[in-house]
Design a protein around this motif. Sequence first.
Motif, PDB file in Angstrom:
ATOM      1  N   GLY A 215     -58.372  75.841  -2.767  1.00  0.00           N
ATOM      2  CA  GLY A 215     -58.135  74.440  -3.061  1.00  0.00           C
ATOM      3  C   GLY A 215     -56.767  74.003  -2.589  1.00  0.00           C
ATOM      4  O   GLY A 215     -55.998  74.798  -2.040  1.00  0.00           O
ATOM      5  N   ALA A 216     -56.476  72.724  -2.804  1.00  0.00           N
ATOM      6  CA  ALA A 216     -55.184  72.161  -2.442  1.00  0.00           C
ATOM      7  C   ALA A 216     -54.722  71.229  -3.561  1.00  0.00           C
ATOM      8  O   ALA A 216     -55.523  70.802  -4.400  1.00  0.00           O
ATOM      9  CB  ALA A 216     -55.278  71.397  -1.126  1.00  0.00           C
ATOM     10  N   TYR A 217     -53.428  70.931  -3.548  1.00  0.00           N
ATOM     11  CA  TYR A 217     -52.903  70.018  -4.557  1.00  0.00           C
ATOM     12  C   TYR A 217     -51.825  69.141  -3.933  1.00  0.00           C
ATOM     13  O   TYR A 217     -51.222  69.477  -2.900  1.00  0.00           O
ATOM     14  CB  TYR A 217     -52.319  70.785  -5.754  1.00  0.00           C
ATOM     15  N   ALA A 218     -51.600  68.008  -4.579  1.00  0.00           N
ATOM     16  CA  ALA A 218     -50.508  67.109  -4.227  1.00  0.00           C
ATOM     17  C   ALA A 218     -49.800  66.709  -5.509  1.00  0.00           C
ATOM     18  O   ALA A 218     -50.448  66.516  -6.542  1.00  0.00           O
ATOM     19  CB  ALA A 218     -51.028  65.886  -3.497  1.00  0.00           C
ATOM     20  N   THR A 219     -48.477  66.586  -5.449  1.00  0.00           N
ATOM     21  CA  THR A 219     -47.678  66.303  -6.640  1.00  0.00           C
ATOM     22  C   THR A 219     -46.715  65.150  -6.373  1.00  0.00           C
ATOM     23  O   THR A 219     -46.086  65.095  -5.298  1.00  0.00           O
ATOM     24  CB  THR A 219     -46.875  67.543  -7.068  1.00  0.00           C
ATOM     25  N   TRP A 220     -46.615  64.254  -7.345  1.00  0.00           N
ATOM     26  CA  TRP A 220     -45.652  63.160  -7.326  1.00  0.00           C
ATOM     27  C   TRP A 220     -44.633  63.417  -8.444  1.00  0.00           C
ATOM     28  O   TRP A 220     -45.002  63.877  -9.546  1.00  0.00           O
ATOM     29  CB  TRP A 220     -46.352  61.832  -7.570  1.00  0.00           C
ATOM     30  N   PRO A 221     -43.364  63.165  -8.222  1.00  0.00           N
ATOM     31  CA  PRO A 221     -42.350  63.491  -9.240  1.00  0.00           C
ATOM     32  C   PRO A 221     -42.512  62.641 -10.492  1.00  0.00           C
ATOM     33  O   PRO A 221     -43.108  61.562 -10.475  1.00  0.00           O
ATOM     34  CB  PRO A 221     -41.031  63.184  -8.523  1.00  0.00           C
ATOM     35  N   ALA A 222     -41.964  63.159 -11.591  1.00  0.00           N
ATOM     36  CA  ALA A 222     -41.986  62.426 -12.859  1.00  0.00           C
ATOM     37  C   ALA A 222     -41.277  61.091 -12.702  1.00  0.00           C
ATOM     38  O   ALA A 222     -40.318  60.942 -11.934  1.00  0.00           O
ATOM     39  CB  ALA A 222     -41.331  63.251 -13.959  1.00  0.00           C
ATOM     40  N   SER A 223     -41.744  60.109 -13.449  1.00  0.00           N
ATOM     41  CA  SER A 223     -41.176  58.773 -13.392  1.00  0.00           C
ATOM     42  C   SER A 223     -40.794  58.323 -14.794  1.00  0.00           C
ATOM     43  O   SER A 223     -41.357  58.796 -15.789  1.00  0.00           O
ATOM     44  CB  SER A 223     -42.197  57.792 -12.792  1.00  0.00           C
ATOM     45  N   ASP A 224     -39.820  57.414 -14.875  1.00  0.00           N
ATOM     46  CA  ASP A 224     -39.423  56.870 -16.177  1.00  0.00           C
ATOM     47  C   ASP A 224     -40.503  55.956 -16.758  1.00  0.00           C
ATOM     48  O   ASP A 224     -40.477  55.643 -17.947  1.00  0.00           O
ATOM     49  CB  ASP A 224     -38.117  56.064 -16.046  1.00  0.00           C
ATOM     50  N   HIS A 225     -41.415  55.549 -15.926  1.00  0.00           N
ATOM     51  CA  HIS A 225     -42.473  54.650 -16.358  1.00  0.00           C
ATOM     52  C   HIS A 225     -43.817  55.260 -15.980  1.00  0.00           C
ATOM     53  O   HIS A 225     -43.913  56.098 -15.070  1.00  0.00           O
ATOM     54  CB  HIS A 225     -42.320  53.272 -15.699  1.00  0.00           C
ATOM     55  N   PRO A 226     -44.888  54.885 -16.655  1.00  0.00           N
ATOM     56  CA  PRO A 226     -46.207  55.347 -16.233  1.00  0.00           C
ATOM     57  C   PRO A 226     -46.452  54.989 -14.767  1.00  0.00           C
ATOM     58  O   PRO A 226     -46.012  53.945 -14.288  1.00  0.00           O
ATOM     59  CB  PRO A 226     -47.169  54.598 -17.164  1.00  0.00           C
ATOM     60  N   GLN A 227     -47.131  55.869 -14.068  1.00  0.00           N
ATOM     61  CA  GLN A 227     -47.395  55.618 -12.653  1.00  0.00           C
ATOM     62  C   GLN A 227     -48.895  55.741 -12.369  1.00  0.00           C
ATOM     63  O   GLN A 227     -49.601  56.530 -12.995  1.00  0.00           O
ATOM     64  CB  GLN A 227     -46.604  56.582 -11.767  1.00  0.00           C
ATOM     65  N   THR A 228     -49.344  54.945 -11.423  1.00  0.00           N
ATOM     66  CA  THR A 228     -50.750  54.920 -11.038  1.00  0.00           C
ATOM     67  C   THR A 228     -50.891  55.360  -9.595  1.00  0.00           C
ATOM     68  O   THR A 228     -50.150  54.889  -8.720  1.00  0.00           O
ATOM     69  CB  THR A 228     -51.340  53.506 -11.210  1.00  0.00           C
ATOM     70  N   ILE A 229     -51.822  56.251  -9.359  1.00  0.00           N
ATOM     71  CA  ILE A 229     -52.089  56.762  -8.013  1.00  0.00           C
ATOM     72  C   ILE A 229     -53.570  56.555  -7.710  1.00  0.00           C
ATOM     73  O   ILE A 229     -54.436  56.894  -8.530  1.00  0.00           O
ATOM     74  CB  ILE A 229     -51.713  58.246  -7.903  1.00  0.00           C
ATOM     75  N   VAL A 230     -53.844  55.999  -6.560  1.00  0.00           N
ATOM     76  CA  VAL A 230     -55.217  55.711  -6.143  1.00  0.00           C
ATOM     77  C   VAL A 230     -55.605  56.643  -5.006  1.00  0.00           C
ATOM     78  O   VAL A 230     -54.882  56.745  -4.010  1.00  0.00           O
ATOM     79  CB  VAL A 230     -55.383  54.247  -5.709  1.00  0.00           C
ATOM     80  N   ALA A 231     -56.726  57.317  -5.179  1.00  0.00           N
ATOM     81  CA  ALA A 231     -57.286  58.177  -4.132  1.00  0.00           C
ATOM     82  C   ALA A 231     -58.544  57.523  -3.581  1.00  0.00           C
ATOM     83  O   ALA A 231     -59.413  57.073  -4.352  1.00  0.00           O
ATOM     84  CB  ALA A 231     -57.620  59.556  -4.685  1.00  0.00           C
ATOM     85  N   ARG A 232     -58.632  57.431  -2.267  1.00  0.00           N
ATOM     86  CA  ARG A 232     -59.829  56.932  -1.592  1.00  0.00           C
ATOM     87  C   ARG A 232     -60.479  58.099  -0.860  1.00  0.00           C
ATOM     88  O   ARG A 232     -59.802  58.803  -0.108  1.00  0.00           O
ATOM     89  CB  ARG A 232     -59.483  55.817  -0.614  1.00  0.00           C
ATOM     90  N   ILE A 233     -61.785  58.285  -1.054  1.00  0.00           N
ATOM     91  CA  ILE A 233     -62.472  59.445  -0.493  1.00  0.00           C
ATOM     92  C   ILE A 233     -63.711  58.995   0.261  1.00  0.00           C
ATOM     93  O   ILE A 233     -64.587  58.318  -0.301  1.00  0.00           O
ATOM     94  CB  ILE A 233     -62.891  60.454  -1.595  1.00  0.00           C
ATOM     95  N   GLY A 234     -63.792  59.358   1.510  1.00  0.00           N
ATOM     96  CA  GLY A 234     -64.993  59.122   2.301  1.00  0.00           C
ATOM     97  C   GLY A 234     -65.686  60.444   2.580  1.00  0.00           C
ATOM     98  O   GLY A 234     -65.035  61.478   2.762  1.00  0.00           O
ATOM     99  N   ILE A 235     -67.017  60.430   2.583  1.00  0.00           N
ATOM    100  CA  ILE A 235     -67.774  61.645   2.890  1.00  0.00           C
ATOM    101  C   ILE A 235     -68.746  61.372   4.016  1.00  0.00           C
ATOM    102  O   ILE A 235     -69.085  60.222   4.319  1.00  0.00           O
ATOM    103  CB  ILE A 235     -68.525  62.208   1.669  1.00  0.00           C
ATOM    104  N   SER A 236     -69.217  62.445   4.635  1.00  0.00           N
ATOM    105  CA  SER A 236     -70.216  62.350   5.695  1.00  0.00           C
ATOM    106  C   SER A 236     -70.935  63.690   5.779  1.00  0.00           C
ATOM    107  O   SER A 236     -70.322  64.745   5.577  1.00  0.00           O
ATOM    108  CB  SER A 236     -69.570  62.028   7.047  1.00  0.00           C
TER     109      SER A 236
END
Length: 821
Positions: A309-330
């Motif tokens: 598997g793989a992973y991606a990490t975003w650093p901690a923030s002083d405020h809640p953070q939102t991350i959007v993933a878009r996934i296409g399949i074929s």
Amino acid sequence: MSNRGGSFHIDNLSICKLFRNTAAQVHTTPAEVQDLERRPKFSRVPPSAIHRGANFLGLAMRAMIMLGFLSFLTGKLAAQNTGATGLSVSVNPLIGTDRGPDGNINLFPGATVPFGMVQLSPDTESKGYGYHYYQDTIQGFSMTHMSGPGCPNDGEVFFTGTTGPVLTQVSDFQSPYSHDRESAAPGYYQVNLARWNVNAELTATDHTGMAQFSFPAGKPANILVPISHTLNDTAAAYVRVVNDRQIDGYVVNHIFCGKKQTYKVYFVMTFDRPFAKFGTWNSDQYDGPGKLADGNRTETQTSHDQWVGAYATWPASDHPQTIVARIGISYVDPAGAENNLKTEAAGKSFSEIRTQANAKWNKALNVIDVSGGTPANRRVFYTGLYHSLLMPSIFSDADGRYLGFDKQIHRVAPGHLIYGNYSDWDIYRSEMPLLALIEPRRMEDMAQSVVLMYQQGGWVGRWPAINIYTNEMAGSPLTIIVSTAWLDGLHGFDINDAWKGMLLDATQAPPPDAPYKGELGIDWINKIHYVPNDKIDYGSVSQIQEDAIAYASLYRLAVKLGKTDDAKMLYQRTLYYRNVFNPQDRFFRPRNADGQWVADFDPTQGGHGFIEGSGWQYQWLAPMDMTGLIQAVGPDLFNQRLSEFFNYPKAGTSGRYYTPYNETDLEAPFEFNFSGKPWESQRTVRRALSEVYTDTPDGIPGNDDCGEMSSWAVMSMMGIYTVDPASLAYELVSPVFPKVVIHLRAPYAGKTFAIETTANPEATPYIQSAQLNGHPQQRNWITFQDMTNGGTLHFTLGSNPNHSWGSAAKDIPPSLSDEQP
């Protein structure tokens, strides 16, 4: 396919359906793997993590589940911000996600659009069906799910959101959740992952999914992509971190029901924000943290025992953070996945995609307007319609390319789509007739997809999944579906090659080394005109019964096409079902190749020549020739037995009584229309609807089987059903709504067909009289063309049976015994 009765014999060729009558455990344990050798290899999640998810019977979790269940019943979830508007508000995707008396129903609650390639949904187990309402942990989310097929399947492109250090999470990422913090609507799903306090929201387009993760302040935010994780048996996988916004790769999974064929799903996953850290893992173990490689970009799984598997990490923030993933399949190639994503989701926000999905669902649901009725019945009806519009699923990419049954890349004509995943043994009964009525252009494309299967692969298969012949179940149900579509007046497909393929399947055996099996026992059928039990032990009786239904549909098509000689031949083949009818005890029963009846036959026992049913449940399966069957049994004995069949104390799976939990006898409630007692059909249908179709998580009987059980309810609640779709006759029962309006579409001549009743139909289940377009309707059936020409069918209902309406010989639906070619 469907759930089995508890005591039914399970034969070798149908062993993969063992899970249908077995209530699944919270998670499979290693000991259970030894017991279920036919099931794909056990989850790569460590046993310690699995056992942590098995404590839901504790008092605290039981209380949590009960609160969630109560909120379900009171409609609390519907009040949450799902973004649903219009008729989508009347759909509850959580209906049918629990387990019924006969095991798991295994519908998914996640985000999809009508017939979409993508079904982005949560998985509460590591192997198996996907989501179960009674389970208390969510493993994560995956892009593909079949709609209640009854076997482990799909679950490709798995991912989830976590917080904190990644090292211990790559094999231990599941989280508890509460139904109080979960909501679902058509095209949308939301849940809070309690372990991480991460809120996950899902939506979808035809070929893409979008996940919006809201992470708490003060903790690093992670997206994990355990690409080896599927719901079946992952054969290979590849994952690559392309840059600080993209991860892509592929998954090779085994086809459903424990079969060995494999298929590949390509994916592209992009993020709306660059991540700061990334890495991969690769382990040869089923447990432990694996070999985490920070900064590594690629990993490849080459054996079933690997876990990558793989992973991606975003650093901690002083405020809640939102991350959007878009996934296409074929299913074609990486370029297809990338183009699908670009075409349908690039530059669009989560709310835009969610709004578009809601609009697509409202357009699809608005084809039938229901007026009046209780709120619960409206939710059951529109949720049933929703489930009827999930499969077969789109298989061609946004650019029209698809992978054919010859494993070559083809391109569908502009303006058309290719469809895959035909649960045909199930859906020929009511779902495909419903789709022919309300989705005629899609139905034409579905029929052409079957034609292309024959042209590319060499045969009209049985239960084709993805682009693979699975040879699951019995008969030639795609022949029934395609023939009926043409007879319905849907001519937007190649009928000439369709005829060639269907006639070949009906009369000849395929090559011995072919990937398709055709009709089992076809050489014996051609020789002795039935399937001998001592030569073919997989449902020998029900095999020829199902084959005969297909022969009848081809006979009717031959008549329509002017193929006189073929029509005569097929009419005679239709009557082969009579060769397994014993005139002494007047049951269908198995016989051997020498003509002798199999001794010690017990019509109440499962197996014994029948697939997923008993002799009692299959004694009604001659839908194309009900007049002939009634005469063979004797009208009085037929009605006596049919009445006994429905004299069950409680809906269940006993081999002695009617079971609404399986397809084997779904037509039986309507057969009183043929035997002179239509009021009994009105009574038995209403009973089944009230007892097993409810606005609760277990509110669908048995596996939904890709929309079949749901479509049965939709048709029955409207007051129409077709015992033999190719006859174009639709039997009438009493509707549960005061008014139903079906909005007709091209190529049909009519604009609307309305079904109306007198006041309070829920309390008045018996038809007193009927009118079709203002004229008295004494027959207890109408034709498909009566509906597609447009008009109004009006019922006068009452609380007591009217024994004079629809009960005369001239009032019953047509049968093959009534005609000669």
